[in-house]
Design an enzyme around this catalytic site. Sequence first.
Site, PDB file in Angstrom:
ATOM      1  N   LYS A  13       3.347  -1.405   6.804  1.00 47.58           N
ATOM      2  CA  LYS A  13       4.078  -0.796   7.931  1.00 47.58           C
ATOM      3  C   LYS A  13       3.250  -0.812   9.213  1.00 47.58           C
ATOM      4  O   LYS A  13       3.740  -1.159  10.281  1.00 47.58           O
ATOM      5  CB  LYS A  13       4.449   0.669   7.626  1.00 47.58           C
ATOM      6  CG  LYS A  13       5.336   0.886   6.438  1.00 47.58           C
ATOM      7  CD  LYS A  13       5.812   2.332   6.339  1.00 47.58           C
ATOM      8  CE  LYS A  13       4.686   3.348   6.266  1.00 47.58           C
ATOM      9  NZ  LYS A  13       3.856   3.234   5.055  1.00 47.58           N
ATOM     10  N   ARG A  88       9.218  12.719   6.850  1.00 54.64           N
ATOM     11  CA  ARG A  88       8.635  12.680   5.512  1.00 54.64           C
ATOM     12  C   ARG A  88       9.502  13.401   4.487  1.00 54.64           C
ATOM     13  O   ARG A  88       9.309  13.225   3.292  1.00 54.64           O
ATOM     14  CB  ARG A  88       7.247  13.336   5.517  1.00 54.64           C
ATOM     15  CG  ARG A  88       6.171  12.498   6.171  1.00 54.64           C
ATOM     16  CD  ARG A  88       4.793  13.061   5.922  1.00 54.64           C
ATOM     17  NE  ARG A  88       3.766  12.307   6.620  1.00 54.64           N
ATOM     18  CZ  ARG A  88       3.180  11.224   6.152  1.00 54.64           C
ATOM     19  NH1 ARG A  88       3.526  10.756   4.969  1.00 54.64           N
ATOM     20  NH2 ARG A  88       2.252  10.602   6.845  1.00 54.64           N
ATOM     21  N   ARG A 122      -9.411  -2.949   0.577  1.00 50.36           N
ATOM     22  CA  ARG A 122      -9.499  -2.763   2.030  1.00 50.36           C
ATOM     23  C   ARG A 122     -10.894  -2.267   2.410  1.00 50.36           C
ATOM     24  O   ARG A 122     -11.492  -1.449   1.732  1.00 50.36           O
ATOM     25  CB  ARG A 122      -8.453  -1.759   2.509  1.00 50.36           C
ATOM     26  CG  ARG A 122      -8.488  -1.529   4.012  1.00 50.36           C
ATOM     27  CD  ARG A 122      -7.220  -0.914   4.552  1.00 50.36           C
ATOM     28  NE  ARG A 122      -6.920   0.392   3.995  1.00 50.36           N
ATOM     29  CZ  ARG A 122      -5.837   1.103   4.319  1.00 50.36           C
ATOM     30  NH1 ARG A 122      -4.962   0.610   5.171  1.00 50.36           N
ATOM     31  NH2 ARG A 122      -5.610   2.275   3.774  1.00 50.36           N
ATOM     32  N   ARG A 155     -12.690   3.522   2.489  1.00 52.63           N
ATOM     33  CA  ARG A 155     -12.237   4.894   2.726  1.00 52.63           C
ATOM     34  C   ARG A 155     -12.045   5.613   1.402  1.00 52.63           C
ATOM     35  O   ARG A 155     -11.675   5.000   0.405  1.00 52.63           O
ATOM     36  CB  ARG A 155     -10.904   4.883   3.494  1.00 52.63           C
ATOM     37  CG  ARG A 155     -11.025   4.410   4.908  1.00 52.63           C
ATOM     38  CD  ARG A 155      -9.704   4.250   5.658  1.00 52.63           C
ATOM     39  NE  ARG A 155      -8.523   4.780   5.005  1.00 52.63           N
ATOM     40  CZ  ARG A 155      -7.296   4.699   5.534  1.00 52.63           C
ATOM     41  NH1 ARG A 155      -7.116   4.105   6.699  1.00 52.63           N
ATOM     42  NH2 ARG A 155      -6.248   5.194   4.910  1.00 52.63           N
ATOM     43  N   ARG A 166      -1.654   9.022  -4.063  1.00 46.23           N
ATOM     44  CA  ARG A 166      -0.853   8.815  -2.848  1.00 46.23           C
ATOM     45  C   ARG A 166       0.500   8.189  -3.170  1.00 46.23           C
ATOM     46  O   ARG A 166       1.521   8.562  -2.581  1.00 46.23           O
ATOM     47  CB  ARG A 166      -1.611   7.912  -1.863  1.00 46.23           C
ATOM     48  CG  ARG A 166      -2.782   8.591  -1.180  1.00 46.23           C
ATOM     49  CD  ARG A 166      -3.699   7.585  -0.516  1.00 46.23           C
ATOM     50  NE  ARG A 166      -3.100   6.951   0.645  1.00 46.23           N
ATOM     51  CZ  ARG A 166      -3.566   5.849   1.213  1.00 46.23           C
ATOM     52  NH1 ARG A 166      -4.622   5.233   0.719  1.00 46.23           N
ATOM     53  NH2 ARG A 166      -2.975   5.333   2.270  1.00 46.23           N
TER      54      ARG A 166
END
Length: 210
Positions: A13, A88, A122, A155, A166
């Site tokens: 996104k 959300r 990532r 991260r 998540r």
Amino acid sequence: MNFIFLGPPGAGKGTLAKQVSEEYGIPHISTGDIFRANIKNQTELGKKVKAIIDAGGLVSDEITCELVQDRLAQDDCKKGFILDGFPRTIPQAEMFEKLKPDVSVVNFEVNNDLIIARLSNRRVCKSCGQNYNIKFLPPKKEGVCDSCGGELYTRDDDKLESITNRLEVYRKQTEPLIDFYRNLGKITDIDSARDSQLVLLDFKKLFPPA
């Protein structure tokens, strides 16, 4: 042109939002950015949000919608906007429907295996924030940012346990929004398991720039 981008973490996104923002001349807006800007500028809404967060509470749907509405009233949103990370919840979506019914909702579809591969590989530059992927888009030199020479790191929320959590939170809280907007006939599905340039081409066919 007004857009809401929906999709799980790692669906691409943010990447497409940046590309569409540049090509269409409309801002890419995330609720996190709105919260941070209001807190930093010590606006009345920002003070409310800071007090809630400092007390360990959750910002209500009403205040979140108020912050978004305030942001969309700014001059750079006159031609349109891209909302990423809002709404959300169903209550937020219902409130926003009353405020801004003229919105196209884009749902980014990608399977869990690819999401995990994208996020777990990532790497982010500590200095400039540039994103890399050691599997799909590696830096020229391992552990070093191409842009500024900064150190790359993983991260905490890109570690496997965090990714799984998540995704679970997304499925529970955000997936019902897909049904909500599908019932309103406002949703368009895009296969985002492909190269971002191909996704952008599809997007431009579906929503030609003005």
